[in-house]
Motif scaffolding. Structure first.
Motif, PDB file in Angstrom:
ATOM      1  N   LYS A 268       0.833  -1.221   0.000  1.00  0.00           N
ATOM      2  CA  LYS A 268       0.000   0.000   0.000  1.00  0.00           C
ATOM      3  C   LYS A 268       0.863   1.265   0.000  1.00  0.00           C
ATOM      4  O   LYS A 268       0.498   2.277  -0.589  1.00  0.00           O
ATOM      5  N   LYS A 271       1.919   3.640  -3.198  1.00  0.00           N
ATOM      6  CA  LYS A 271       1.031   4.511  -3.988  1.00  0.00           C
ATOM      7  C   LYS A 271       1.526   5.961  -4.155  1.00  0.00           C
ATOM      8  O   LYS A 271       1.540   6.482  -5.272  1.00  0.00           O
ATOM      9  N   LYS A 274       4.103   6.102  -6.718  1.00  0.00           N
ATOM     10  CA  LYS A 274       3.583   5.868  -8.067  1.00  0.00           C
ATOM     11  C   LYS A 274       2.925   7.156  -8.593  1.00  0.00           C
ATOM     12  O   LYS A 274       3.205   7.587  -9.714  1.00  0.00           O
ATOM     13  N   SER A 275       2.097   7.763  -7.756  1.00  0.00           N
ATOM     14  CA  SER A 275       1.423   9.013  -8.178  1.00  0.00           C
ATOM     15  C   SER A 275       2.458  10.054  -8.572  1.00  0.00           C
ATOM     16  O   SER A 275       2.324  10.730  -9.592  1.00  0.00           O
ATOM     17  N   ASN A 287      -4.290   3.867 -10.920  1.00  0.00           N
ATOM     18  CA  ASN A 287      -4.826   2.520 -10.661  1.00  0.00           C
ATOM     19  C   ASN A 287      -4.506   1.518 -11.764  1.00  0.00           C
ATOM     20  O   ASN A 287      -4.787   0.333 -11.627  1.00  0.00           O
TER      21      ASN A 287
END
Ligand code: ADP
Length: 470
Positions: A268, A271, A274-275, A287
């Protein structure tokens, strides 16, 4: 008794790095420094930041006589890494824009440059006692021959092959300029199809030869992977073994990595990274699965296969990020792909920090290598919670277990493994990954499992220690 070891390599992180050798030459000595007295020697390339790494002159200079020419050598040192780093400075070896020249051809005088590096290693052994000298790859292989023909020196020599595809092959007339007698121009020594092969010196004259994974140690005895040296290696098989590489668990740690915008320790936690990466690269869809490639753009890394498969991968609802440098033809082909597909982003160049950000941001790492002595990327991917998609070859066989065989209580890292080096097989594996990604819970379970596995040097350092003891 504590052994004194001189570990020699042409590149060592953080001073100079073009690939996995530098990582190994940094992390293996770190793993061994508590069990032996280890010093690491490398060239002091002119673009190494001496101030940053606290590299200072040791006040020693001498001349190497090689092939009738005199070459000045100056010694530098640093203890910033917690053990001794020795640097060899000589203008012909070090004053270059890059370490080896272009991937296509290399500098015309690389033979002379790295023969000089071997002579300098030999000179160090004359100055100070070492029980063991550990030589890596072709760039310091000639030192094994110099030690062999020296009637006074008697350190044990370990030679490690990190990649058999790079052997240091030069025209036969180099012998004179590197001061090696013609009596060594034989099949049992340096001769290789009428040329001179530096790697053969390491294999012939070392007491032990290792390579970087057990599977690769077997593969290189075959004509498919032996690069013409399979017969020679078979002859020396009794002293050949394979010890898997590890990664430095501080340097490659998503919990400690200062290159990341957000530290994390589970699936988790990836994220925000990644963003951030997608935003920076102007890609959309946090996503959607993110497939990445980090590595040298060479035939070895399966870049042909990758380029063939990329348009079809790009048609899936996903993003693709590539980071690498290498042969121009691959640069051009990738450029065309990026222009055509808005979800492909390509960065040419070598950028350690950016590579770490990519590992942290991605869901899948593509490794379609045609051959892979060990491979570090897949282990880095495990550490950063990225699922590797790999061709079943070399060190990838030893480090990546098939996802279909997943067992929660095992200590293996799992990924998607395909058997044949084709774009179709790669694409099928990617599609399988795509499906698994849809099952969020299962995907996260695997990622979290992989992140908890140990890919550090702990086990392999014990194997090297045993070899040093032997
Ligand atoms: P190689 O065959 O190139 O030595 P390895 O898998 O053993 O391959 O090691 C590659 C190392 O180099 C890894 O640390 C990887 O992250 C790094 N690397 C490769 N290409 C790049 C690049 N373009 N920028 C930053 N790091 C890179």
């Amino acid at each position: 008794m504590v052994k004194k070891v001189l570990f020699a390599a042409s590149e060592v992180y953080p001073f100079a790095k073009t690939g996995g050798l530098a990582d190994v030459a940094y992390s293996l000595p770190r793993a061994l420094k508590n069990i032996c007295d280890i010093s690491v020697v490398m060239p002091l390339y002119s673009n190494i930041d001496k101030e940053k790494y606290e590299i200072t002159s040791l006040g020693e200079s001498f001349t190497v006589l090689m092939g009738g020419e005199k070459y000045p050598i100056q010694l530098y040192g640093s203890k910033a890494q917690g053990y001794e780093n020795v640097f060899i400075y000589s203008p012909i070896l070090c004053d270059r824009e890059s370490l080896y020249g272009t991937p296509e051809s290399g500098y015309h005088d690389n033979g002379l440059r790295f023969a000089l590096f071997s002579y300098a290693i030999h000179a160090l052994l004359k100055k100070k006692h070492y029980d063991i000298v550990h030589l890596n790859d072709w760039q310091c292989a000639l030192a094994a021959l110099l030690i062999h023909k020296d009637s006074v020196l008697s350190p044990k020599v370990i030679y490690t092959i990190h990649n058999l595809a790079y052997q240091g092959i030069f025209e036969a007339d180099i012998l004179e300029s590197i001061g090696i007698d013609h009596s060594y121009f034989t099949m049992g020594s340096l001769e290789f199809y009428g040329k001179i092969n530096f790697m053969k010196a390491g294999i012939a004259y070392a007491h032990e030869v290792t390579t970087v994974s057990p599977t690769y140690a077997k593969e290189i005895l075959t004509s498919e992977f032996g690069c013409g040296l399979e017969g020679f290696l078979l002859f020396h098989q009794a002293k050949l073994s394979g010890i898997i590489n590890g990664i430095d668990s501080d340097h490659f740690s998503p919990q400690k990595d200062t290159a990341l915008i957000a530290a994390y320790n589970d699936a988790k936690g990836k994220k925000p990274n990644k963003s951030d990466l997608l935003k920076k690269l102007k890609l959309k869809g946090v996503n959607k699965p993110l497939f990445v490639f980090v590595g040298r753009f060479t035939h070895q890394k399966g870049v042909d296969i990758l380029i063939e498969a990329l348009p079809k991968i790009a048609n899936l609802d996903c993003n693709i990020v590539l980071l690498g440098e290498g042969e121009n033809r691959y640069h051009e082909a990738c450029d065309l792909l990026m222009a055509k597909h808005k979800n492909i982003h390509l960065t040419f160049g070598f950028d350690e920090q950016f590579a770490h950000q990519i590992y942290a941001a991605s869901d899948f790492l593509l490794m379609p290598s045609l051959f892979e002595p060990c491979g570090l990327n897949q282990m880095i991917a495990f550490a950063y919670g990225t699922l590797p998609i790999v061709h079943h070859v070399g060190g990838l066989v030893d480090t990546v277990k098939r996802l279909e065989t997943y067992q929660p209580d095992s200590c293996w890292g799992y990924g998607l493994v395909f058997n044949s080096a084709t774009s179709r097989a790669l694409l099928n594996a990617v599609k399988k990954g795509y499906e698994i990604f849809e099952d969020k819970k299962h995907f996260e379970r695997i990622v979290n499992h992989n992140m908890r596995c140990d890919f550090s040097w702990a086990k392999s350092a014990i194997a090297y220690r045993a070899l040093y003891e032997k």
